[in-house]
Scaffold this motif. Sequence first.
Motif, PDB file in Angstrom:
ATOM      1  N   GLY B  11      15.943  28.786  17.378  1.00  0.00           N
ATOM      2  CA  GLY B  11      17.211  29.414  17.759  1.00  0.00           C
ATOM      3  C   GLY B  11      16.996  30.813  18.318  1.00  0.00           C
ATOM      4  O   GLY B  11      17.647  31.208  19.291  1.00  0.00           O
ATOM      5  N   LEU B  12      16.056  31.557  17.693  1.00  0.00           N
ATOM      6  CA  LEU B  12      15.721  32.894  18.201  1.00  0.00           C
ATOM      7  C   LEU B  12      15.183  32.793  19.621  1.00  0.00           C
ATOM      8  O   LEU B  12      15.621  33.522  20.532  1.00  0.00           O
ATOM      9  N   GLY B  13      14.269  31.843  19.842  1.00  0.00           N
ATOM     10  CA  GLY B  13      13.703  31.656  21.181  1.00  0.00           C
ATOM     11  C   GLY B  13      14.766  31.252  22.183  1.00  0.00           C
ATOM     12  O   GLY B  13      14.836  31.793  23.287  1.00  0.00           O
ATOM     13  N   LEU B  14      15.612  30.298  21.791  1.00  0.00           N
ATOM     14  CA  LEU B  14      16.669  29.825  22.691  1.00  0.00           C
ATOM     15  C   LEU B  14      17.644  30.957  23.023  1.00  0.00           C
ATOM     16  O   LEU B  14      18.072  31.110  24.175  1.00  0.00           O
ATOM     17  N   GLY B  15      17.966  31.765  21.999  1.00  0.00           N
ATOM     18  CA  GLY B  15      18.869  32.896  22.216  1.00  0.00           C
ATOM     19  C   GLY B  15      18.291  33.884  23.215  1.00  0.00           C
ATOM     20  O   GLY B  15      19.010  34.422  24.063  1.00  0.00           O
ATOM     21  N   VAL B  17      16.239  33.108  25.608  1.00  0.00           N
ATOM     22  CA  VAL B  17      16.304  32.462  26.923  1.00  0.00           C
ATOM     23  C   VAL B  17      17.707  32.641  27.525  1.00  0.00           C
ATOM     24  O   VAL B  17      17.857  32.987  28.701  1.00  0.00           O
ATOM     25  N   VAL B  18      18.726  32.406  26.698  1.00  0.00           N
ATOM     26  CA  VAL B  18      20.105  32.557  27.184  1.00  0.00           C
ATOM     27  C   VAL B  18      20.359  34.017  27.564  1.00  0.00           C
ATOM     28  O   VAL B  18      20.966  34.311  28.601  1.00  0.00           O
ATOM     29  N   LEU B  19      19.854  34.950  26.733  1.00  0.00           N
ATOM     30  CA  LEU B  19      19.999  36.380  27.034  1.00  0.00           C
ATOM     31  C   LEU B  19      19.315  36.723  28.356  1.00  0.00           C
ATOM     32  O   LEU B  19      19.878  37.419  29.205  1.00  0.00           O
ATOM     33  N   ALA B  20      18.101  36.194  28.540  1.00  0.00           N
ATOM     34  CA  ALA B  20      17.366  36.456  29.789  1.00  0.00           C
ATOM     35  C   ALA B  20      18.142  35.920  30.987  1.00  0.00           C
ATOM     36  O   ALA B  20      18.190  36.559  32.054  1.00  0.00           O
ATOM     37  N   SER B  21      18.780  34.761  30.817  1.00  0.00           N
ATOM     38  CA  SER B  21      19.567  34.197  31.911  1.00  0.00           C
ATOM     39  C   SER B  21      20.736  35.110  32.260  1.00  0.00           C
ATOM     40  O   SER B  21      21.010  35.380  33.436  1.00  0.00           O
ATOM     41  N   TYR B  22      21.422  35.626  31.251  1.00  0.00           N
ATOM     42  CA  TYR B  22      22.538  36.549  31.510  1.00  0.00           C
ATOM     43  C   TYR B  22      22.044  37.824  32.193  1.00  0.00           C
ATOM     44  O   TYR B  22      22.708  38.359  33.085  1.00  0.00           O
ATOM     45  N   LEU B  23      20.865  38.310  31.778  1.00  0.00           N
ATOM     46  CA  LEU B  23      20.342  39.564  32.354  1.00  0.00           C
ATOM     47  C   LEU B  23      19.879  39.366  33.797  1.00  0.00           C
ATOM     48  O   LEU B  23      20.116  40.214  34.660  1.00  0.00           O
ATOM     49  N   PRO B  29      22.651  29.539  31.013  1.00  0.00           N
ATOM     50  CA  PRO B  29      22.192  28.230  31.480  1.00  0.00           C
ATOM     51  C   PRO B  29      23.198  27.118  31.176  1.00  0.00           C
ATOM     52  O   PRO B  29      23.996  27.222  30.253  1.00  0.00           O
TER      53      PRO B  29
END
Lengths: 104, 167
Positions: B11-15, B17-23, B29
């Motif tokens: 979940g930490l890793g996925l979070g 990834v989602v944060l990186a996508s927003y940035l 995603p």
Amino acid sequence: MSWPIGLEGARALLAGLGLGVAFGFILERAGLGDPKKLVGLFYLRDFTMMKVMFTAIAVTATGIGLLSLLGVVDIADLSVQPTFLWPQLAGGALLGAGFALGGY
Amino acid sequence: MRTYWSPYLAGLGLGLVVLASYLLMGFGPGASGAFAHVAARVEGVVAPAHALANGYIAGYLESGRLWAQWIVIEVLGIVLGGLLGALTAGRFRWRLESGPATRSARRLLFAFLGGATVGFASRVAQGCTSGVALSGGAVLAPGAWAFFAGFMVAGFAVAWLVRRIWL
């Protein structure tokens, strides 16, 4: 540099590919490639999906919140799904039904 | 075969990834949009007049080449990432997951029905568990929580009806 960057063209596609690979890799490592683990939630047998998803939501929300407080990210530039309450409620219900039928 | 990661670590890793996508992109995603892009182009080939007369389908057709769509490339990445994960964990096998008493034909029929239902539902809700629930939930979009409420209620109800497939 101001965030979000808002990549375009080939750089956006490259970022999309990389983010997708990371997304898929992590879901596989969590065990969410297995439909029995996914639907296990609905039989109260496996809560992996809930744990992964809500940890991720908490991490992303905290990250965006902190970066916004620090002035790094302008949240006005982030795309947030517009609210269509009834379609999203009904669509969510239909999707939940399909998810239980098909396993994904 | 490697064991699965802790769901909290994943979940930490996925979070992130989602944060990186927003940035990087300014949005999170998704997944179902890629299927809509493909479906629209299939309709564009099979019944072009009908597809162009439909404003919703035409919008996809006018968005340009399929391989230039961000979400299509991103979903391709998800497939590759999942494959990479399965191969490196020694988990890659051809198999059909279902309950012990379920025949393959029944499982596949329900998978098809479920897939069609999810595809339709994702257009009603403007997204799926990735784009609406995960990416939307992370920016506290109210629609994401409405989606999630519906998802849980119907999921539990229908899962009970089809419990013989899975248990």
